[in-house]
Motif scaffolding. Sequence first.
Motif, mmCIF file in Angstrom:
data_model
loop_
_atom_site.group_PDB
_atom_site.id
_atom_site.type_symbol
_atom_site.label_atom_id
_atom_site.label_comp_id
_atom_site.label_asym_id
_atom_site.label_seq_id
_atom_site.Cartn_x
_atom_site.Cartn_y
_atom_site.Cartn_z
ATOM 1 N N TYR A 23 21.639 -35.518 57.266
ATOM 2 C CA TYR A 23 22.638 -34.678 56.610
ATOM 3 C C TYR A 23 23.774 -35.565 56.143
ATOM 4 N N GLN A 35 27.878 -35.499 55.004
ATOM 5 C CA GLN A 35 29.111 -34.728 55.096
ATOM 6 C C GLN A 35 30.191 -35.441 54.309
ATOM 7 N N MET A 56 28.428 -29.902 55.234
ATOM 8 C CA MET A 56 27.222 -30.657 55.525
ATOM 9 C C MET A 56 26.127 -30.277 54.523
ATOM 10 N N PHE A 98 24.704 -38.016 59.015
ATOM 11 C CA PHE A 98 24.274 -37.651 60.357
ATOM 12 C C PHE A 98 22.755 -37.542 60.413
ATOM 13 N N PHE A 144 22.488 -33.628 66.812
ATOM 14 C CA PHE A 144 23.018 -34.607 65.879
ATOM 15 C C PHE A 144 23.398 -35.906 66.575
ATOM 16 N N GLY A 145 23.321 -37.000 65.809
ATOM 17 C CA GLY A 145 23.923 -38.246 66.232
ATOM 18 C C GLY A 145 25.411 -38.221 65.915
ATOM 19 N N LYS A 146 26.107 -39.318 66.235
ATOM 20 C CA LYS A 146 27.555 -39.364 66.032
ATOM 21 C C LYS A 146 27.937 -39.671 64.594
ATOM 22 N N GLY A 187 35.063 -37.903 65.096
ATOM 23 C CA GLY A 187 34.211 -39.041 65.405
ATOM 24 C C GLY A 187 32.888 -38.693 66.047
ATOM 25 N N GLN A 188 32.587 -37.405 66.104
ATOM 26 C CA GLN A 188 31.342 -36.971 66.732
ATOM 27 C C GLN A 188 30.514 -36.151 65.750
ATOM 28 N N GLY A 189 29.226 -36.038 66.047
ATOM 29 C CA GLY A 189 28.394 -35.127 65.290
ATOM 30 C C GLY A 189 28.575 -33.707 65.781
ATOM 31 N N PRO A 190 28.146 -32.755 65.013
ATOM 32 C CA PRO A 190 28.258 -31.351 65.446
ATOM 33 C C PRO A 190 27.474 -31.099 66.734
ATOM 34 N N PHE A 235 25.239 -25.183 55.842
ATOM 35 C CA PHE A 235 26.512 -25.165 56.543
ATOM 36 C C PHE A 235 27.648 -24.676 55.662
ATOM 37 N N GLY A 236 28.648 -24.074 56.316
ATOM 38 C CA GLY A 236 29.887 -23.749 55.653
ATOM 39 C C GLY A 236 30.851 -24.922 55.707
#
Lengths: 119, 115
Positions: free
Chosen positions: A37, A39, A45, A91, A109-111, B40-43, B106-107
């Motif tokens: 994905y 973003q 996303m 991601f 998800f990864g970071k 800094g993180q994924g969902p 996604f929104g």
Amino acid sequence: AQTVTQSQPEMSVQEAETVTLSCTYDTSESDYYLFWYKQPPSRQMILVIRQEAYKQQNATENRFSVNFQKAAKSFSLKISDSQLGDAAMYFCAYRSGLDYGGSQGNLIFGKGTKLSVKP
Amino acid sequence: DTGVSQDPRHKITKRGQNVTFRCDPISEHNRLYWYRQTLGQGPEFLTYFQNEAQLEKSRLLSDRFSAERPKGSFSTLEIQRTEQGDSAMYLCASSIGGSYNSPLHFGNGTRLTVT
């Protein structure tokens, strides 16, 4: 539990060049799906590309392609002819192929990897 | 297809207050998901609905969180007695069933800041 690891917090590429983003995952399942994905700074996303684990052929979508190595549990994304609009967070995500307990569709998800494109 | 819509885009609240977010999925999508994304993180998955039924909740969803999808269309996510740790982007997504060929849409998310 399944995990997704993206080891490159940031990457940079020159416009028109090629860049590869890395992703590894851990699972004991044999049936699953993998996704990349994107973003952009606007935050929405967007699905870039997807791969079924049972398919040996690597998925391709225009300038985007993956290198799926099931034994190594690796799923890298290659962006060819990079464009300024490719700059975004990318991601990697995993989804189980099993339909149990309603978990179908839940993405792990990864970071993420922040990709910058230099003009 | 007008996409997934979330409201509000931004919410600033004081610790201890209650907040509610709304998500309108793509009209023909019967599955709706809530994710939380910190800097800094994924969902991270919170919960999801198939039509009006809430089928799964993550352990991240404490008792202060509640989600509803009363008529199988829009959904609300309420956080009671907000804490600073609740500050995050809350993402909503929708899909048609759980099939591979219907990926999540996604929104734009609702960014919550708890002061």
